[in-house]
Design a protein around this motif. Sequence first.
Motif, PDB file in Angstrom:
ATOM      1  N   ALA A 174     -11.469 -49.314 -66.766  1.00  0.00           N
ATOM      2  CA  ALA A 174     -12.867 -49.666 -66.699  1.00  0.00           C
ATOM      3  C   ALA A 174     -13.726 -48.691 -65.601  1.00  0.00           C
ATOM      4  O   ALA A 174     -14.845 -48.832 -65.774  1.00  0.00           O
ATOM      5  N   GLY A 175     -13.012 -48.039 -65.095  1.00  0.00           N
ATOM      6  CA  GLY A 175     -13.508 -47.297 -63.947  1.00  0.00           C
ATOM      7  C   GLY A 175     -14.213 -48.069 -62.805  1.00  0.00           C
ATOM      8  O   GLY A 175     -15.072 -47.561 -62.173  1.00  0.00           O
ATOM      9  N   ARG A 176     -13.552 -49.296 -62.410  1.00  0.00           N
ATOM     10  CA  ARG A 176     -13.911 -49.955 -61.664  1.00  0.00           C
ATOM     11  C   ARG A 176     -13.322 -49.997 -60.111  1.00  0.00           C
ATOM     12  O   ARG A 176     -12.219 -49.623 -60.060  1.00  0.00           O
ATOM     13  N   VAL A 177     -14.061 -50.308 -59.123  1.00  0.00           N
ATOM     14  CA  VAL A 177     -13.481 -50.021 -57.836  1.00  0.00           C
ATOM     15  C   VAL A 177     -12.669 -51.236 -57.439  1.00  0.00           C
ATOM     16  O   VAL A 177     -11.820 -51.025 -56.661  1.00  0.00           O
ATOM     17  N   GLY A 178     -13.229 -52.438 -57.838  1.00  0.00           N
ATOM     18  CA  GLY A 178     -12.510 -53.564 -57.307  1.00  0.00           C
ATOM     19  C   GLY A 178     -11.085 -53.436 -57.576  1.00  0.00           C
ATOM     20  O   GLY A 178     -10.292 -53.764 -56.509  1.00  0.00           O
ATOM     21  N   PRO A 179     -10.667 -53.358 -58.828  1.00  0.00           N
ATOM     22  CA  PRO A 179      -9.196 -53.438 -58.911  1.00  0.00           C
ATOM     23  C   PRO A 179      -8.404 -52.480 -58.273  1.00  0.00           C
ATOM     24  O   PRO A 179      -7.293 -52.396 -57.770  1.00  0.00           O
ATOM     25  N   LEU A 180      -9.082 -51.256 -58.166  1.00  0.00           N
ATOM     26  CA  LEU A 180      -8.585 -50.071 -57.310  1.00  0.00           C
ATOM     27  C   LEU A 180      -8.287 -50.329 -55.882  1.00  0.00           C
ATOM     28  O   LEU A 180      -7.333 -50.066 -55.388  1.00  0.00           O
ATOM     29  N   VAL A 181      -9.171 -51.030 -55.299  1.00  0.00           N
ATOM     30  CA  VAL A 181      -9.036 -51.620 -54.052  1.00  0.00           C
ATOM     31  C   VAL A 181      -8.001 -52.580 -53.831  1.00  0.00           C
ATOM     32  O   VAL A 181      -7.202 -52.449 -52.651  1.00  0.00           O
ATOM     33  N   MET A 182      -7.993 -53.510 -54.533  1.00  0.00           N
ATOM     34  CA  MET A 182      -6.641 -54.555 -54.833  1.00  0.00           C
ATOM     35  C   MET A 182      -5.473 -53.677 -54.927  1.00  0.00           C
ATOM     36  O   MET A 182      -4.438 -54.160 -54.277  1.00  0.00           O
ATOM     37  N   ALA A 183      -5.392 -52.570 -55.564  1.00  0.00           N
ATOM     38  CA  ALA A 183      -4.414 -51.845 -55.616  1.00  0.00           C
ATOM     39  C   ALA A 183      -3.801 -51.404 -54.067  1.00  0.00           C
ATOM     40  O   ALA A 183      -2.608 -51.098 -53.765  1.00  0.00           O
ATOM     41  N   GLY A 184      -4.848 -50.840 -53.528  1.00  0.00           N
ATOM     42  CA  GLY A 184      -4.597 -50.639 -52.247  1.00  0.00           C
ATOM     43  C   GLY A 184      -4.068 -51.593 -51.193  1.00  0.00           C
ATOM     44  O   GLY A 184      -3.202 -51.464 -50.367  1.00  0.00           O
ATOM     45  N   VAL A 185      -4.475 -52.833 -51.472  1.00  0.00           N
ATOM     46  CA  VAL A 185      -4.100 -53.957 -50.749  1.00  0.00           C
ATOM     47  C   VAL A 185      -2.684 -54.167 -51.051  1.00  0.00           C
ATOM     48  O   VAL A 185      -1.822 -54.406 -50.208  1.00  0.00           O
ATOM     49  N   TRP A 186      -2.169 -54.038 -52.260  1.00  0.00           N
ATOM     50  CA  TRP A 186      -0.878 -54.423 -52.819  1.00  0.00           C
ATOM     51  C   TRP A 186       0.071 -53.323 -52.225  1.00  0.00           C
ATOM     52  O   TRP A 186       1.156 -53.600 -51.481  1.00  0.00           O
ATOM     53  N   VAL A 187      -0.219 -52.049 -52.085  1.00  0.00           N
ATOM     54  CA  VAL A 187       0.412 -51.212 -51.466  1.00  0.00           C
ATOM     55  C   VAL A 187       0.725 -51.424 -49.895  1.00  0.00           C
ATOM     56  O   VAL A 187       1.581 -51.212 -49.465  1.00  0.00           O
ATOM     57  N   GLY A 188      -0.337 -51.920 -49.291  1.00  0.00           N
ATOM     58  CA  GLY A 188      -0.236 -52.000 -47.806  1.00  0.00           C
ATOM     59  C   GLY A 188       0.526 -53.445 -47.670  1.00  0.00           C
ATOM     60  O   GLY A 188       1.300 -53.365 -46.600  1.00  0.00           O
ATOM     61  N   VAL A 189       0.376 -54.553 -48.605  1.00  0.00           N
ATOM     62  CA  VAL A 189       1.585 -55.560 -48.475  1.00  0.00           C
ATOM     63  C   VAL A 189       3.034 -54.924 -48.760  1.00  0.00           C
ATOM     64  O   VAL A 189       4.053 -55.226 -47.984  1.00  0.00           O
ATOM     65  N   GLY A 190       3.220 -54.126 -49.684  1.00  0.00           N
ATOM     66  CA  GLY A 190       4.687 -53.302 -49.944  1.00  0.00           C
ATOM     67  C   GLY A 190       5.052 -52.531 -48.520  1.00  0.00           C
ATOM     68  O   GLY A 190       6.258 -52.541 -48.205  1.00  0.00           O
ATOM     69  N   PHE A 191       3.887 -51.807 -47.835  1.00  0.00           N
ATOM     70  CA  PHE A 191       4.270 -51.340 -46.533  1.00  0.00           C
ATOM     71  C   PHE A 191       4.949 -52.421 -45.536  1.00  0.00           C
ATOM     72  O   PHE A 191       5.665 -51.779 -44.835  1.00  0.00           O
ATOM     73  N   GLN A 192       4.137 -53.562 -45.418  1.00  0.00           N
ATOM     74  CA  GLN A 192       4.881 -54.497 -44.533  1.00  0.00           C
ATOM     75  C   GLN A 192       6.363 -54.862 -44.857  1.00  0.00           C
ATOM     76  O   GLN A 192       6.858 -55.487 -44.101  1.00  0.00           O
ATOM     77  N   SER A 193       6.666 -54.552 -46.058  1.00  0.00           N
ATOM     78  CA  SER A 193       8.208 -54.885 -46.483  1.00  0.00           C
ATOM     79  C   SER A 193       9.037 -53.514 -46.334  1.00  0.00           C
ATOM     80  O   SER A 193      10.180 -53.670 -45.932  1.00  0.00           O
ATOM     81  N   LYS A 194       8.509 -52.546 -46.622  1.00  0.00           N
ATOM     82  CA  LYS A 194       9.317 -51.229 -46.836  1.00  0.00           C
ATOM     83  C   LYS A 194       8.664 -50.064 -46.159  1.00  0.00           C
ATOM     84  O   LYS A 194       9.242 -48.848 -46.222  1.00  0.00           O
ATOM     85  N   MET A 195       7.684 -50.322 -45.542  1.00  0.00           N
ATOM     86  CA  MET A 195       7.285 -49.302 -44.516  1.00  0.00           C
ATOM     87  C   MET A 195       6.606 -47.994 -45.257  1.00  0.00           C
ATOM     88  O   MET A 195       6.056 -48.277 -46.581  1.00  0.00           O
ATOM     89  N   LEU A 196       6.769 -46.776 -44.940  1.00  0.00           N
ATOM     90  CA  LEU A 196       6.226 -45.864 -45.766  1.00  0.00           C
ATOM     91  C   LEU A 196       6.831 -45.390 -46.887  1.00  0.00           C
ATOM     92  O   LEU A 196       6.318 -44.546 -47.878  1.00  0.00           O
ATOM     93  N   GLU A 197       7.986 -45.993 -47.355  1.00  0.00           N
ATOM     94  CA  GLU A 197       8.391 -45.818 -48.841  1.00  0.00           C
ATOM     95  C   GLU A 197       7.540 -46.352 -49.739  1.00  0.00           C
ATOM     96  O   GLU A 197       7.475 -45.593 -50.897  1.00  0.00           O
ATOM     97  N   ALA A 198       6.451 -47.230 -49.229  1.00  0.00           N
ATOM     98  CA  ALA A 198       5.565 -47.884 -50.191  1.00  0.00           C
ATOM     99  C   ALA A 198       4.618 -46.564 -50.507  1.00  0.00           C
ATOM    100  O   ALA A 198       4.041 -46.912 -51.673  1.00  0.00           O
ATOM    101  N   TRP A 199       4.256 -45.821 -49.569  1.00  0.00           N
ATOM    102  CA  TRP A 199       3.266 -44.956 -49.798  1.00  0.00           C
ATOM    103  C   TRP A 199       3.815 -43.829 -50.910  1.00  0.00           C
ATOM    104  O   TRP A 199       2.950 -42.969 -51.426  1.00  0.00           O
TER     105      TRP A 199
END
Length: 768
Positions: free
Chosen positions: A181-206
């Motif tokens: 849909a070209g919407r920024v909201g879900p894309l920001v949420m994707a960034g949040v999920w990657v950040g939470v993954g970072f808390q688990s696996k650090m730079l591998e999440a990136w």
Amino acid sequence: MATTVLDRTTPTGAVPRRAPWRSPVGQPAYARPALLVLAVLAAVLYAWGINHSQYHTFYANAARSMTESWKAFFYGSFDPGNSITLDKLPGFLWPQAISARIFGFHPWALTLPQVLEGVASLLVLYRVVRRWAGDHAALIASGAFLLTPVAVGLFRTSVEDPLFTLCVLLAAEATQRAAAAGRVGPLVMAGVWVGVGFQSKMLEAWAVLPALALVYLLSAPVALRRRLAHLALSAVVMTAVSASWMVAVALTPAQDRPYVDGTTNNSAFSMVVGYNFLNRFSSLGISAASTGSISATRGGGGHGGGAHDGGRGTGPSQSVRSHVAADPGHDAPHRPQRRTGTGTPQAPAGHHHVTAPLPRHTARSGGPGGFGGDSQDGWGKMFGPSLASQTGWLYPFAAVAVVCGLLWRRGRPRTDPIRAGFALWGTWLATYFLVFSAGSVGGHTYYMGVIAVPLAALTGGGTVALWRAYRAGGRRSWVLPGAVAATAAWGAFLASEFPTFLPWLAPAVGALGLAAVALLVLARPGGPRTGGRLALAGLAASLAALLLAPGAWAVQVFNPAYGSSGMGAVGPSGMRGGHGGHGGHGSAKWPGGGRGKGGFGAADGQLSAERRALLAYTTAHRGTARYAFATDGWNGASPYILATGAHVLALGGFSGQVPFPTEPQFQHLVDTGAVRFVLLGTGRGAGTPFGGGSATTAGRIADWVRTDCLRVPASAYAGPHAPQPARPDLGATTQTLYQCGPGTTDGSAAGRAAHPRLGEAAARNAPR
């Protein structure tokens, strides 16, 4: 009298309720029931024998500490006294600690969150693939993921990767919605999920970011400038969430928090970037020497210490700093890593296991590091039997699927979602494949869980795409038989690398592959026997040929001889005999009965009679001391923390090489009464693989204790049941308890006066 009849019909415009086992409108009637069956099977595979699981030792200590205080919960403290953290970010342990707070501290309570994360991962994968390639592709992908051995082992193991895998899948799902849909909201949420993954696996999440960014740039139906702006905003949010814990630690005065393990400078950034990332790529000539990583300085790659941090962040934790003067400086150990002759770390002292010998179904090929070898290092490791048998059965089919999926969608509109899906999974697979090929895996099979996701998705989406091309006829109709033939041949080859494990498996895979190819060729449009039923039989045989071998590995969780190891492997493996490498934190007898040998000790959370007596003695005589005792390695503290949550100070962190506490700090702890007893001979850190002796801070402290403290004979606390002295000529070690205090030395009058019974025993047992 008029009678009013209530209208029980559904109000106009209301949507009738649908039973949860019935498929939504627009989906095949069997789609939802089939998904539920897959979810139930996943729960069974992941949770089988959970009541017989044991602690994944190093991490379980932190989980126990995190149930004792919210401070330990936030920082991921190894010990309840909040002296030192894990050598990882603590995010992956937060669900385990919450589970233990709810259900009590039991091995199964720590494993349960991983089971739930595994079932959730399967459901999210189904949702993403269905939205991309349809219901049939989603069911095939979910089935392939379910039967991937490493996925089964992963979600039975109390490590970082289960939560990390779920987080990157949720990030992919949010990116998919944003791109549609070209919407920024879900894309920001994707960034949040990657950040939470970072808390688990650090730079591998990136490492998933190239795939997510490519999909949005390639297919979002908005102008390029807006796409770039949306990605920039998502990146800012992702960075903020990723760095939140590290920033919080950096902004907290060192005396108010635990010391950060894995570092020489007490920096969370050093632990994440240097110790857990750059060190993995030392084979490429990358050095972490300037980052404060203990691993780099241990190998002589640089110098740690206060000079690198400008005097900031090098102090000990509150529990120590409150008793210690300012740190005059940190040591930089330079002892190289050392392994036993077999490549297997020596077992920690104090952990005695009697384990039935495992069947020796090891891979028969390969030199270390070479293509197809059984080493888990080197560029060819991903094709070696030890890793490929856990995650790589579908390599050929996935490769054909991504190449054809991208080539066949040429000329389509930029926003084509089918091509975007192939780009997502293909980039995901290629990125992590290269990362693991270049970096060190060191026996950690569960790392491969993030590889199983795109392989399963490409198998599902690729099967549908190749089937449609097959039914359309022409030259493209030969691709499906060719992909099936290549994958079946690869599977038969892998199975043949374990000739004594299910010897019928390789011939069965080969026969199924031949039958599938023959049926597909016969039923090909324009072929000798074109027909729908024959083609469907060929498709069914193809799926059976693809999934039989990995399924045979996956169901070994029901076999007590294999089960799954503490490193996430299921069934036989080319590296089954053990792994020595950075970062291994324990092995366990996991659900199903198998006992992994790739880690640094299992534990059942029970204290032996001798240990109970020792803890009771130190507790009764500690006075106002903060710690029950100190010990020269985390594995010496582990049984007491797991069983009772005792405040035990472990010297040297996980590796045994971390300069915490320093010698002056420890002596000040003794002088101020914070530490009264010291237990030596427990093994330093992870044991022999990391070296030890007087070259380390912990080793020098141990030497000081032996010289300046009073030796407590075992008879003083264990009575007539005291253990016999160890036989040094047999390579055995013994644990010795020492009492330390102002003016107290071995055999001194002060020590004998303080405890007459102890003084008499010391006089009888004084070394001559």
